[in-house]
Design an enzyme around this catalytic site. Structure first.
Site, short mmCIF file in Angstrom:
data_model
loop_
_atom_site.label_atom_id
_atom_site.label_comp_id
_atom_site.label_asym_id
_atom_site.label_seq_id
_atom_site.Cartn_x
_atom_site.Cartn_y
_atom_site.Cartn_z
N HIS A 52 -5.14 1.96 -6.78
CA HIS A 52 -5.30 3.27 -5.25
C HIS A 52 -6.17 3.51 -5.16
O HIS A 52 -6.24 4.65 -5.21
CB HIS A 52 -3.96 3.59 -6.59
CG HIS A 52 -3.16 4.78 -5.92
ND1 HIS A 52 -2.07 4.79 -6.64
CD2 HIS A 52 -2.87 5.32 -4.70
CE1 HIS A 52 -1.01 6.33 -5.13
NE2 HIS A 52 -2.09 5.70 -4.26
N GLU A 73 1.33 2.25 -12.88
CA GLU A 73 -0.40 3.17 -13.18
C GLU A 73 -0.46 4.55 -13.19
O GLU A 73 0.47 5.57 -13.70
CB GLU A 73 -0.32 2.96 -11.41
CG GLU A 73 0.27 4.53 -10.17
CD GLU A 73 -0.85 3.72 -9.07
OE1 GLU A 73 -0.74 4.54 -8.33
OE2 GLU A 73 -0.43 3.30 -8.05
N ARG A 86 3.99 2.40 -2.66
CA ARG A 86 4.25 2.64 -3.92
C ARG A 86 4.41 1.27 -4.72
O ARG A 86 5.04 1.17 -4.63
CB ARG A 86 5.13 4.07 -3.56
CG ARG A 86 4.47 5.47 -3.65
CD ARG A 86 3.74 5.78 -4.89
NE ARG A 86 3.47 7.68 -4.14
CZ ARG A 86 2.07 7.60 -3.68
NH1 ARG A 86 1.56 6.81 -2.92
NH2 ARG A 86 1.67 8.82 -3.86
N ASP A 141 -2.96 -1.79 -3.82
CA ASP A 141 -3.50 -0.65 -4.35
C ASP A 141 -1.96 0.54 -5.40
O ASP A 141 -2.93 1.00 -5.67
CB ASP A 141 -4.07 0.14 -3.03
CG ASP A 141 -4.67 1.08 -2.75
OD1 ASP A 141 -5.88 0.83 -3.58
OD2 ASP A 141 -4.16 2.27 -2.67
N GLY A 151 -6.12 3.41 -1.67
CA GLY A 151 -6.30 3.62 -0.25
C GLY A 151 -7.02 4.70 0.34
O GLY A 151 -7.50 4.72 1.60
N THR A 152 -6.75 6.19 -0.10
CA THR A 152 -7.71 7.39 0.60
C THR A 152 -8.06 7.45 -0.03
O THR A 152 -8.87 9.39 -0.42
CB THR A 152 -6.31 8.20 1.03
OG1 THR A 152 -5.73 8.66 -0.25
CG2 THR A 152 -4.94 7.75 1.71
N THR A 198 1.00 -1.33 -0.10
CA THR A 198 -0.01 0.07 0.10
C THR A 198 1.03 1.47 -0.01
O THR A 198 0.81 2.60 0.38
CB THR A 198 -0.86 0.38 1.11
OG1 THR A 198 -0.12 -0.50 2.29
CG2 THR A 198 -1.65 -1.08 1.42
#
Length: 373
Positions: free
Chosen positions: A326, A308, A279, A303, A328-329, A277
């Site tokens: 991606h 990407e 980079r 993630d 995560g947030t 999670t």
């Protein structure tokens, strides 16, 4: 001492002296141009926070169409900016904040505030050389990223994603559990966390209640016992040797790029689960398919990916790869909190001369705080 005495005598002889000086100082401040803050990238939710800041300083949004135009604008309409706020997505507009870009920044620049935890789009060293502070977002990203790591860890263990995909294909009536591979429980498993910063510690706290045998960690240095909170510090090689599941939570920089590669993975247990999670480029992604196919990697949860949003379809097609784009947030609360934290970095710097959460590379940077408002 003599100077103080002279000032004191003047104040006695001319009672209006101090008032006059203060009045003149206020007048000068009123006539001075406001500090100018440049926002690079879209602000989605922290509008109230920026409305407050806009009452104190001039806030302008970057309208440059591309990197070359941005360089020209830094010599023109942005030539007097004091602070920059940038977002992750703004790299499409300006490119990386690298040495070339830093060289075009005006001498008035005091800080660059990045709206995110990972700031690999910003090369810190050239800004440090220019005396420009760089800040990132810390606390607001910890919980949502750790939630994502927990999901990936459990999904890899239990083969949840594979079961879901097979059920969607209509396999359940044909096979028990839709043909998903038998999973494993946390019982008796050792977790290793690479990088025990705020996010790493939040991952630890979420994994503890699930009954893992032990949680190990490796950091640049051992934490104090109260921060360890039951996790055990080991060398990186010892973590590789003992861990059944390895959660990666280190920043991407020149030292960590491709630091997880076939040589390092060869030191890990056969069938190890790797969860990333942090980079994507921390892992040498091109080597993963062969390691998954051989069974050296038992499952991979990610993630983040090296290039990407372009991701190897071969990697995604493995049934024991749990993948997210991606996310995560990717919640309203997380994004709003991140944007407000980044705005705080700008505001605190304007008021005190120092950003709130300076990046680790600048912990020892000499700063002469000069408030601008």
């Amino acid at each position: 001492m003599a100077t103080r005495l002279i000032k004191y005598k003047i104040s006695l002889a001319f009672p209006k002296f101090n008032f006059l000086i203060k009045h003149l100082s206020s007048s000068v401040k009123l006539n001075m141009p406001k500090p100018k803050v440049l926002r690079v990238g879209k602000i989605s939710f922290a509008h109230e926070k920026w409305d407050e800041i806009s009452k104190l300083v001039e806030v302008v949004d970057c309208e440059s169409a591309n990197r070359e135009e941005f360089f020209q604008d830094l010599k023109g309409k942005y030539s007097d900016i004091t602070n920059v706020l940038r977002t992750f997505a703004s790299v499409e507009q300006t490119g990386r904040f690298d040495e070339e870009l830093a060289s075009h920044m005006p001498d008035t620049l005091v800080s660059v505030s990045h709206t995110g935890a990972g700031y690999d789009q910003v090369d810190v060293e050239p800004f440090t050389k220019r005396g420009v502070q760089v800040s990132n977002v810390t606390v607001p990203v910890e919980d949502p990223t750790a939630d994502t790591a927990l999901y990936l860890t459990l999904s890899c263990l239990r083969n949840y994603q594979q079961g879901h995909e097979l059920m969607m294909k209509g396999e359940w009536p044909k096979k028990g559990f839709a043909g998903a591979k038998l999973g494993r429980s946390p019982e008796g498993k050792v977790v290793g966390i690479l990088g025990m910063g705020g996010i790493g510690r939040a991952i630890r706290d979420r994994l503890k209640p699930f009954g893992f045998k032990e949680i190990l960690y490796h950091n640049r240095s051992q934490l104090k016992p109260d921060l360890e909170n039951g996790a055990r510090y080991v060398s990186k090689d010892e973590l590789y040797k003992q861990a059944d599941i390895i959660c990666i939570s280190v920043p991407l920089n020149a030292h960590t790029r491709h630091s997880i590669n076939s040589d390092e993975i060869s030191k890990m247990k056969d069938g190890v689960i790797i969860v990333n999670t942090a980079r994507g480029a921390v892992i040498n992604e091109s080597q993963l398919p062969g390691l998954i196919r051989s069974g050296k990697i038992g499952a991979f949860g990610a993630d983040v990916f090296e290039n990407e949003p372009q991701v190897s379809q071969e990697l995604l097609d493995f049934p024991n790869v749990v993948s997210l784009p991606h996310m995560g947030t990717y919640t309203y609360e997380a994004i709003k909190n991140m944007e407000e934290w980044a705005a705080d970095n700008v505001e605190v710097c304007l008021k005190t001369g120092k950003v709130k959460s300076i990046v680790p590379e600048q912990y020892n940077m000499k700063i002469d705080p000069k408030p601008l408002i």
